[in-house]
Design a protein around this motif. Structure first.
Motif, PDB file in Angstrom:
ATOM      1  N   ILE A 144       0.835  -1.200   0.000  1.00  0.00           N
ATOM      2  CA  ILE A 144       0.000   0.000   0.000  1.00  0.00           C
ATOM      3  C   ILE A 144       0.873   1.255   0.000  1.00  0.00           C
ATOM      4  O   ILE A 144       1.742   1.402   0.863  1.00  0.00           O
ATOM      5  CB  ILE A 144      -0.908   0.000   1.251  1.00  0.00           C
ATOM      6  N   PRO A 145       0.665   2.176  -0.946  1.00  0.00           N
ATOM      7  CA  PRO A 145       1.408   3.435  -0.906  1.00  0.00           C
ATOM      8  C   PRO A 145       1.087   4.206   0.374  1.00  0.00           C
ATOM      9  O   PRO A 145      -0.072   4.296   0.786  1.00  0.00           O
ATOM     10  CB  PRO A 145       0.893   4.198  -2.139  1.00  0.00           C
ATOM     11  N   TRP A 146       2.126   4.778   1.007  1.00  0.00           N
ATOM     12  CA  TRP A 146       1.929   5.514   2.257  1.00  0.00           C
ATOM     13  C   TRP A 146       2.931   6.667   2.300  1.00  0.00           C
ATOM     14  O   TRP A 146       4.006   6.550   2.866  1.00  0.00           O
ATOM     15  CB  TRP A 146       2.114   4.581   3.454  1.00  0.00           C
ATOM     16  N   GLY A 147       2.595   7.767   1.628  1.00  0.00           N
ATOM     17  CA  GLY A 147       3.511   8.897   1.579  1.00  0.00           C
ATOM     18  C   GLY A 147       4.837   8.500   0.963  1.00  0.00           C
ATOM     19  O   GLY A 147       4.896   8.034  -0.180  1.00  0.00           O
ATOM     20  N   ASN A 148       5.906   8.636   1.717  1.00  0.00           N
ATOM     21  CA  ASN A 148       7.243   8.255   1.252  1.00  0.00           C
ATOM     22  C   ASN A 148       7.571   6.808   1.569  1.00  0.00           C
ATOM     23  O   ASN A 148       8.745   6.426   1.566  1.00  0.00           O
ATOM     24  CB  ASN A 148       8.296   9.167   1.900  1.00  0.00           C
ATOM     25  N   HIS A 149       6.550   6.006   1.837  1.00  0.00           N
ATOM     26  CA  HIS A 149       6.747   4.615   2.246  1.00  0.00           C
ATOM     27  C   HIS A 149       5.757   3.694   1.551  1.00  0.00           C
ATOM     28  O   HIS A 149       4.826   4.132   0.887  1.00  0.00           O
ATOM     29  CB  HIS A 149       6.559   4.488   3.771  1.00  0.00           C
ATOM     30  N   TRP A 150       5.997   2.406   1.752  1.00  0.00           N
ATOM     31  CA  TRP A 150       5.018   1.363   1.442  1.00  0.00           C
ATOM     32  C   TRP A 150       4.669   0.653   2.747  1.00  0.00           C
ATOM     33  O   TRP A 150       5.544   0.380   3.565  1.00  0.00           O
ATOM     34  CB  TRP A 150       5.592   0.328   0.478  1.00  0.00           C
ATOM     35  N   ILE A 151       3.393   0.348   2.922  1.00  0.00           N
ATOM     36  CA  ILE A 151       2.957  -0.538   4.001  1.00  0.00           C
ATOM     37  C   ILE A 151       2.680  -1.908   3.390  1.00  0.00           C
ATOM     38  O   ILE A 151       1.958  -2.007   2.389  1.00  0.00           O
ATOM     39  CB  ILE A 151       1.689   0.002   4.694  1.00  0.00           C
ATOM     40  N   ILE A 152       3.248  -2.947   3.973  1.00  0.00           N
ATOM     41  CA  ILE A 152       3.082  -4.301   3.456  1.00  0.00           C
ATOM     42  C   ILE A 152       2.432  -5.156   4.543  1.00  0.00           C
ATOM     43  O   ILE A 152       2.931  -5.255   5.665  1.00  0.00           O
ATOM     44  CB  ILE A 152       4.443  -4.912   3.057  1.00  0.00           C
ATOM     45  N   GLY A 153       1.300  -5.747   4.222  1.00  0.00           N
ATOM     46  CA  GLY A 153       0.615  -6.574   5.208  1.00  0.00           C
ATOM     47  C   GLY A 153      -0.626  -7.221   4.597  1.00  0.00           C
ATOM     48  O   GLY A 153      -1.015  -6.899   3.489  1.00  0.00           O
ATOM     49  N   THR A 154      -1.192  -8.169   5.268  1.00  0.00           N
ATOM     50  CA  THR A 154      -1.013  -8.383   6.680  1.00  0.00           C
ATOM     51  C   THR A 154      -1.017  -9.864   6.966  1.00  0.00           C
ATOM     52  O   THR A 154      -1.348 -10.680   6.098  1.00  0.00           O
ATOM     53  CB  THR A 154      -2.129  -7.679   7.474  1.00  0.00           C
ATOM     54  N   THR A 155      -0.670 -10.221   8.201  1.00  0.00           N
ATOM     55  CA  THR A 155      -0.809 -11.600   8.662  1.00  0.00           C
ATOM     56  C   THR A 155      -2.208 -11.786   9.254  1.00  0.00           C
ATOM     57  O   THR A 155      -2.958 -10.832   9.408  1.00  0.00           O
ATOM     58  CB  THR A 155       0.246 -11.918   9.722  1.00  0.00           C
TER      59      THR A 155
END
Length: 582
Positions: free
Chosen positions: A296-307
């Motif tokens: 998931i795009p998150w500003g200057n990051h990616w969020i990767i999930g989930t368990t």
């Protein structure tokens, strides 16, 4: 009370401020007023119930033992989505309901907080998968009625690789781009609670329920404890709503009654990596053997999930294990040309989903439908559901207390009540360049603030009128202005360093230092607003630092039990909390 003071207090309530002055006033109101409804739980469902009840004209109090969104509602995948995989489980009504709510958020209720986000669905099977997935996405595009996001777009393998160059060529034969929406869940929940306060609700954090009041066979209110001062009062109410999520069963035991349903806690872990580690224009949704994985795009990051695993340990501090993190890396690396490593991870968070207990042993297959039960005269419980449908859940919970509330109850109108900051947002976006010039800030900074505060941006920037330094970035966390720290304390109910670093901002997951490097600077900004002395500043920094160290340690452990032992060793910021916490 003087008329001028009365006007000031009324004005603050109209703004929905949750500062120290309002908290002191609200504590007195808890003790001396009788309410129609007391809502227990400061997650999105509880905040939504408080807003729903207040806008129906009811007298409402919301109490939360820790902070707004301190539990599940700050640790989600940050998506407002229908839930593609629920279509495969034939939960059509849930998907339709969620898509309608997504549209309401995007267009009317919270356009400053909820934004469209594109995803690539990689195709891996020839012949049948594209028409099968396209049919599902066609339903997804149309089930919610009118929509403000583009429909699906089909891509060849070359087209998908142009959109997501980070993917292995062998990872797909083509793809389909579709849209959902995302939001900072903690900020959204806090804004729902502030909107409830604007309409008259008493919103109290650091306020723990320690017991229930009874009149004959009915619940007549709650006993609460201020966990900042250890002071206790009784709060009288015609009805109580238990909206405590994974703590539902614990609160039910405290009430002395037997619940109508049980709640299972399912742990979901996410990792956060820098944007440049995955070269892509869109997010991704990937199938796993158990469920799906989002990038998931998150500003200057990616969020990767989930368990998605059962959790039976400390409900307040679910811990990510090395096994959880390895699982996420293994699955995302199976499709990435350049694999991610543990060194790429800047943030990790774990949350618990409150699932209605079912017969299946696989938590990923438990229903995300919610349930409402009038478990005793004067007491209603709500559990299950998903973040996206919080408003519907809240309305159902308030409907359920109608037999206990005197008089005729009005219908829910929260589908017509924009959240604080929504009014005027679009006009201010068009005026971003002028706002930037007036305050000496870059237009990008103004747009970033508008997407966090909407039309409340004027209040945030006003702090810089008398203290120009507040319009400078936070040391070691330049994505945020110092004025945002001040505003978190004066308007948004932040009472401890962790409230600011983990929920009012996302410094704790967006920087490799996880907030430690700016903890002292942020604590000193908070001290001015909250009246902290040097001893309190030192303690707040020490507690937060120990919390980060405990979380880092827990993430190296192989099992839930070992990780929980490491995480639970860290001290609580709210020193007068009683166990169990509900």
């Amino acid at each position: 009370m003087s008329k001028s003071k009365d006007k000031t207090e009324t004005g603050n309530r109209l703004k929905g401020s949750l500062g120290p002055t309002e908290r002191a006033e609200n504590w007195k109101r808890l003790e001396h007023e009788e309410f129609d409804v007391v809502v227990i739980g400061g997650g999105v469902t509880g905040a939504g119930a408080a807003l729903d009840a207040a806008t129906r004209g009811l007298r409402v109090a919301l109490v939360e033992a820790r902070d707004l969104a301190a539990g599940t509602s700050s640790r989600s995948s940050k998506l407002f989505h229908g839930g593609l995989r629920y279509l495969e489980q034939l939960e059509f009504s849930l998907v339709r309901e969620a898509l309608r709510e997504r549209e309401l958020m995007l267009t009317r209720l919270a356009p400053h907080l909820v934004k469209p986000v594109p995803f690539l669905y990689p195709l891996t099977r020839r012949f049948w998968e594209r028409p099968y997935t396209a049919a599902g996405l066609l339903m997804y595009d149309t089930m919610g009625g009118a929509r403000s996001v583009p429909g699906q777009k089909h891509l060849s393998r070359a087209g998908a690789l142009r959109m997501v160059p980070a993917l292995k060529r062998s990872a797909m034969i083509g793809g389909i781009r579709y849209y959902d929406a995302q939001a900072d869940d903690a900020r959204h929940t806090m804004t729902v609670a502030r909107t409830a306060a604007r309409y008259g609700a008493v919103v109290m954090t650091s306020t723990q329920v320690t017991g229930f009041l009874r009149e004959a066979d009915r619940i007549a209110g709650v006993k609460v404890r201020d966990v900042e001062t250890a002071e206790e009062v009784e709060v009288r109410a015609h009805a109580v709503i238990n909206a405590t999520g994974v703590w539902t069963d614990e609160l039910q035991k405290l009430s002395g009654g037997r619940g109508r349903f049980r709640v299972r806690a399912s742990k979901g872990v996410h990792i956060v990596v820098p944007r440049d580690r995955i070269v892509a224009e869109t997010g991704m949704i990937l199938r796993t053997e158990k469920s799906v994985l989002f990038v998931i795009p998150w500003g200057n990051h990616w969020i990767i999930g989930t368990t998605d695993t059962d959790w039976h340990l400390d409900l307040a501090h679910p811990s990510a294990t090395k096994a959880d993190i390895d699982y996420l890396l293994e699955h995302v690396n199976s499709v990435l040309a350049t694999p991610l490593t543990h060194d790429d991870i800047e943030g990790v968070y774990a949350g618990l989903r409150p699932l209605l207990a079912g017969e299946s042993e696989e938590s990923s297959k438990l229903s995300r439908e919610h349930a409402v039960a009038r478990v005793a005269p004067g007491l209603v419980a709500i559990a299950g559901g998903k973040y996206t449908t919080y408003r519907v859940m809240a309305a159902d919970a308030v409907d359920a207390v109608s037999p206990d509330v005197p008089g005729r109850m009005a219908s829910s109108i929260t589908d017509q009540v924009p959240l604080i900051g929504a009014d005027g947002y679009h006009a201010l976006v068009n005026q971003a360049d002028q706002l930037a010039g007036a305050h000496g800030l870059h237009p990008y900074r103004i747009r970033h603030l508008l997407d966090r505060y909407g039309s409340e941006i004027h209040e945030v920037l006003a702090a810089g009128d008398e203290r120009p330094d507040l319009l400078k970035p936070v040391p070691a966390a330049p994505n945020y202005l110092q004025a945002e720290i001040v505003y978190a304390c004066s308007h948004e109910g932040a009472m401890h360093l962790e409230d600011v670093l983990t929920r009012r901002t996302r410094i704790s997951i967006e920087y490799p230092h996880r907030g430690v490097d700016c903890a002292d600077a942020v604590a000193r900004l908070m001290a001015v607003e909250l009246g902290w002395d040097e001893e309190t500043i030192t303690r707040e920094v020490a507690v937060y630092t120990q919390r980060v160290e405990a979380e880092r340690d827990s993430q190296t452990e192989p099992s839930d039990q070992a990780a929980d032992a490491k995480r639970s060793a860290a001290p609580e910021a709210r020193i007068s909390l009683l166990e169990p916490v509900v």
